[in-house]
Design a protein around this motif. Structure first.
Motif, PDB file in Angstrom:
ATOM      1  N   SER A  94       0.830  -1.205   0.000  1.00  0.00           N
ATOM      2  CA  SER A  94       0.000   0.000   0.000  1.00  0.00           C
ATOM      3  C   SER A  94       0.867   1.259   0.000  1.00  0.00           C
ATOM      4  O   SER A  94       0.552   2.242  -0.687  1.00  0.00           O
ATOM      5  N   ARG A  95       1.969   1.229   0.755  1.00  0.00           N
ATOM      6  CA  ARG A  95       2.883   2.377   0.774  1.00  0.00           C
ATOM      7  C   ARG A  95       3.570   2.553  -0.578  1.00  0.00           C
ATOM      8  O   ARG A  95       3.701   3.670  -1.080  1.00  0.00           O
ATOM      9  N   ASP A  96       4.005   1.447  -1.157  1.00  0.00           N
ATOM     10  CA  ASP A  96       4.707   1.516  -2.447  1.00  0.00           C
ATOM     11  C   ASP A  96       3.778   2.050  -3.536  1.00  0.00           C
ATOM     12  O   ASP A  96       4.192   2.852  -4.389  1.00  0.00           O
ATOM     13  N   PHE A  97       2.525   1.594  -3.511  1.00  0.00           N
ATOM     14  CA  PHE A  97       1.573   2.036  -4.535  1.00  0.00           C
ATOM     15  C   PHE A  97       1.258   3.520  -4.369  1.00  0.00           C
ATOM     16  O   PHE A  97       1.170   4.270  -5.349  1.00  0.00           O
ATOM     17  N   TYR A  98       1.117   3.957  -3.121  1.00  0.00           N
ATOM     18  CA  TYR A  98       0.890   5.383  -2.874  1.00  0.00           C
ATOM     19  C   TYR A  98       2.087   6.208  -3.345  1.00  0.00           C
ATOM     20  O   TYR A  98       1.919   7.252  -4.001  1.00  0.00           O
ATOM     21  N   THR A  99       3.281   5.744  -3.042  1.00  0.00           N
ATOM     22  CA  THR A  99       4.482   6.471  -3.464  1.00  0.00           C
ATOM     23  C   THR A  99       4.533   6.595  -4.982  1.00  0.00           C
ATOM     24  O   THR A  99       4.852   7.660  -5.528  1.00  0.00           O
ATOM     25  N   LEU A 100       4.189   5.515  -5.671  1.00  0.00           N
ATOM     26  CA  LEU A 100       4.188   5.524  -7.131  1.00  0.00           C
ATOM     27  C   LEU A 100       3.197   6.550  -7.671  1.00  0.00           C
ATOM     28  O   LEU A 100       3.535   7.380  -8.534  1.00  0.00           O
ATOM     29  N   LEU A 101       1.970   6.519  -7.171  1.00  0.00           N
ATOM     30  CA  LEU A 101       0.945   7.413  -7.707  1.00  0.00           C
ATOM     31  C   LEU A 101       1.109   8.846  -7.206  1.00  0.00           C
ATOM     32  O   LEU A 101       0.659   9.788  -7.872  1.00  0.00           O
ATOM     33  N   ASN A 102       1.760   9.029  -6.084  1.00  0.00           N
ATOM     34  CA  ASN A 102       1.997  10.387  -5.588  1.00  0.00           C
ATOM     35  C   ASN A 102       3.012  11.121  -6.461  1.00  0.00           C
ATOM     36  O   ASN A 102       3.101  12.345  -6.429  1.00  0.00           O
ATOM     37  N   GLN A 103       3.769  10.364  -7.259  1.00  0.00           N
ATOM     38  CA  GLN A 103       4.713  10.976  -8.191  1.00  0.00           C
ATOM     39  C   GLN A 103       4.028  11.417  -9.480  1.00  0.00           C
ATOM     40  O   GLN A 103       4.637  12.101 -10.304  1.00  0.00           O
ATOM     41  N   ARG A 104       2.767  11.021  -9.665  1.00  0.00           N
ATOM     42  CA  ARG A 104       2.052  11.406 -10.878  1.00  0.00           C
ATOM     43  C   ARG A 104       1.806  12.908 -10.889  1.00  0.00           C
ATOM     44  O   ARG A 104       1.352  13.494  -9.916  1.00  0.00           O
ATOM     45  N   ARG A 105       2.123  13.531 -12.012  1.00  0.00           N
ATOM     46  CA  ARG A 105       1.868  14.948 -12.189  1.00  0.00           C
ATOM     47  C   ARG A 105       1.289  15.194 -13.576  1.00  0.00           C
ATOM     48  O   ARG A 105       1.464  14.393 -14.491  1.00  0.00           O
ATOM     49  N   THR A 106       0.591  16.301 -13.718  1.00  0.00           N
ATOM     50  CA  THR A 106       0.108  16.722 -15.024  1.00  0.00           C
ATOM     51  C   THR A 106       1.274  17.340 -15.791  1.00  0.00           C
ATOM     52  O   THR A 106       1.855  18.330 -15.335  1.00  0.00           O
ATOM     53  N   ILE A 107       1.616  16.742 -16.934  1.00  0.00           N
ATOM     54  CA  ILE A 107       2.797  17.163 -17.692  1.00  0.00           C
ATOM     55  C   ILE A 107       2.356  17.719 -19.049  1.00  0.00           C
ATOM     56  O   ILE A 107       1.688  17.030 -19.830  1.00  0.00           O
ATOM     57  N   ARG A 108       2.745  18.964 -19.307  1.00  0.00           N
ATOM     58  CA  ARG A 108       2.415  19.606 -20.585  1.00  0.00           C
ATOM     59  C   ARG A 108       3.606  19.665 -21.534  1.00  0.00           C
ATOM     60  O   ARG A 108       3.500  20.240 -22.618  1.00  0.00           O
ATOM     61  N   PHE A 109       4.711  19.090 -21.122  1.00  0.00           N
ATOM     62  CA  PHE A 109       5.910  19.038 -21.960  1.00  0.00           C
ATOM     63  C   PHE A 109       6.236  17.568 -22.189  1.00  0.00           C
ATOM     64  O   PHE A 109       6.793  16.897 -21.322  1.00  0.00           O
ATOM     65  N   ILE A 110       5.862  17.083 -23.368  1.00  0.00           N
ATOM     66  CA  ILE A 110       5.941  15.651 -23.655  1.00  0.00           C
ATOM     67  C   ILE A 110       6.916  15.410 -24.797  1.00  0.00           C
ATOM     68  O   ILE A 110       6.888  16.108 -25.820  1.00  0.00           O
ATOM     69  N   SER A 111       7.768  14.419 -24.620  1.00  0.00           N
ATOM     70  CA  SER A 111       8.762  14.058 -25.632  1.00  0.00           C
ATOM     71  C   SER A 111       8.086  13.354 -26.808  1.00  0.00           C
ATOM     72  O   SER A 111       7.075  12.665 -26.640  1.00  0.00           O
ATOM     73  N   SER A 112       8.673  13.521 -27.979  1.00  0.00           N
ATOM     74  CA  SER A 112       8.187  12.816 -29.168  1.00  0.00           C
ATOM     75  C   SER A 112       8.819  11.430 -29.305  1.00  0.00           C
ATOM     76  O   SER A 112       8.568  10.738 -30.292  1.00  0.00           O
ATOM     77  N   LYS A 113       9.616  11.022 -28.324  1.00  0.00           N
ATOM     78  CA  LYS A 113      10.253   9.702 -28.348  1.00  0.00           C
ATOM     79  C   LYS A 113       9.184   8.614 -28.499  1.00  0.00           C
ATOM     80  O   LYS A 113       8.197   8.604 -27.767  1.00  0.00           O
ATOM     81  N   PRO A 114       9.375   7.702 -29.441  1.00  0.00           N
ATOM     82  CA  PRO A 114       8.354   6.662 -29.669  1.00  0.00           C
ATOM     83  C   PRO A 114       8.121   5.780 -28.436  1.00  0.00           C
ATOM     84  O   PRO A 114       9.048   5.517 -27.669  1.00  0.00           O
ATOM     85  N   VAL A 115       6.911   5.347 -28.288  1.00  0.00           N
ATOM     86  CA  VAL A 115       6.527   4.419 -27.220  1.00  0.00           C
ATOM     87  C   VAL A 115       6.029   3.142 -27.885  1.00  0.00           C
ATOM     88  O   VAL A 115       5.180   3.208 -28.789  1.00  0.00           O
ATOM     89  N   PRO A 116       6.538   1.972 -27.486  1.00  0.00           N
ATOM     90  CA  PRO A 116       6.060   0.720 -28.101  1.00  0.00           C
ATOM     91  C   PRO A 116       4.546   0.582 -27.993  1.00  0.00           C
ATOM     92  O   PRO A 116       3.964   0.818 -26.933  1.00  0.00           O
ATOM     93  N   ARG A 117       3.927   0.183 -29.083  1.00  0.00           N
ATOM     94  CA  ARG A 117       2.468   0.077 -29.103  1.00  0.00           C
ATOM     95  C   ARG A 117       1.967  -0.983 -28.136  1.00  0.00           C
ATOM     96  O   ARG A 117       0.873  -0.835 -27.569  1.00  0.00           O
ATOM     97  N   ASP A 118       2.730  -2.031 -27.908  1.00  0.00           N
ATOM     98  CA  ASP A 118       2.301  -3.082 -26.979  1.00  0.00           C
ATOM     99  C   ASP A 118       2.041  -2.512 -25.587  1.00  0.00           C
ATOM    100  O   ASP A 118       1.152  -2.982 -24.870  1.00  0.00           O
TER     101      ASP A 118
END
Length: 293
Positions: A94-118
């Motif tokens: 539960s702590r690890d999951f909270y830590t992971l999601l607490n790092q989530r931020r709204t990002i308006r500067f996104i790289s064009s680096k490709p992301v695998p479709r899978d």
């Protein structure tokens, strides 16, 4: 006197007919009151003022005995099991999951680096695990990677957003957003390798072409969006939760989506740009958002 005597049987018959007719009408009124149909709204209270619940709603919410509906097969029941963790492991997870999601931020500067479709496929699969009213799964995820289509989407959004900022949103709304340094320029719509447009199916279409009611579709799609955001964070991708005002119809037509689908959210998805920044914001402490009863 003779005439009155002769007419008495006739008068009695007429009187009986009138009384009988009144009794029948009274019984019909009682039946309608206790056996509602289209005249009485039986929908849940929180959906009665939602215009999107109207398609097919009369057919669905009328009394079932008034309808001729082909019943679907019951879903078979299967055993359910889930890993049971010791309490210390549960606490750590539960702590690890909270830590992971607490790092989530709204990002308006996104790289064009490709992301695998899978990876995107698995994220959409995860979003599709959300619960939904009567398991109707009222969602469509339109994933756009074509550069030309992305640019068309950007043009539509920026044209409407400029009007929003200058006319529709009002001074206070614009002022509140200015603290976050946002405006109607959406460069990330071109930069992000994927745009995920999430549509809510306001109703479904049965194999015979008839409409199928989707219960609590707004709540269902909202839960799905939340799971999708968590899935993005889990793999290290970022997004900005964009809800383009007054763009839904244009974007639906551009993507050739059917009339029963309503745009809920537009998510540009990718890696954060190397020079990405975010406002220094703080989240509510637990005591300000939770109440134990």
């Amino acid at each position: 006197m003779t005439i009155l005597t002769a007419l008495t049987p006739v008068l009695l018959v007429v009187l009986c007919l009138i009384i009988g007719f009144m009794l029948v009408k009274t019984q019909e009124a009682k039946t309608i009151k206790s056996f509602p149909g289209k005249s009485q709204d039986l929908r849940p209270l929180d959906s009665r003022d939602d215009p999107e619940t109207t398609p097919g709603v009369d057919e669905c919410w009328a009394h079932p005995l008034l309808l001729s509906i082909e019943a679907e097969e019951d879903h078979p029941q299967v055993p359910y099991s889930q890993p049971c963790f010791p309490e210390d492991v549960m606490l750590k997870r539960s702590r690890d999951f909270y830590t992971l999601l607490n790092q989530r931020r709204t990002i308006r500067f996104i790289s064009s680096k490709p992301v695998p479709r899978d990876i995107i496929d698995n994220i959409i699969r995860t979003a599709g695990t959300a619960p939904s009213g009567a398991h109707t799964e009222p969602w469509t995820f339109a994933v756009v990677s074509d550069a030309a289509v992305k640019h068309q989407i950007r043009e539509i959004v920026e044209n409407e957003e400029m009007i929003n900022y200058q006319q529709r949103m009002g001074y206070k709304w614009v002022k509140d957003l200015s603290k976050l340094r946002t405006n109607w320029i959406k460069q990330y719509l071109d930069d992000a390798p994927y745009l995920i447009l999430i549509f809510r199916q306001t109703y479904g279409i049965l194999p015979n072409g008839q409409k199928k009611t989707h219960y609590y579709s707004e709540i269902s799609i909202s839960i799905s969006c939340g799971i999708l955001l968590a899935a993005l964070q889990n793999v290290g991708l970022v997004t900005v939760t964009s809800t383009p005002l007054n763009c839904g119809l244009q974007l639906r037509l551009l993507l050739k989506r059917p009339a029963n689908e309503k745009l809920v959210m537009l998510l540009p998805v990718g890696y954060p740009a190397l020079d990405a920044t975010v406002p220094d914001l703080k989240r509510k402490p637990l005591e300000d958002m939770m109440v134990y009863i």
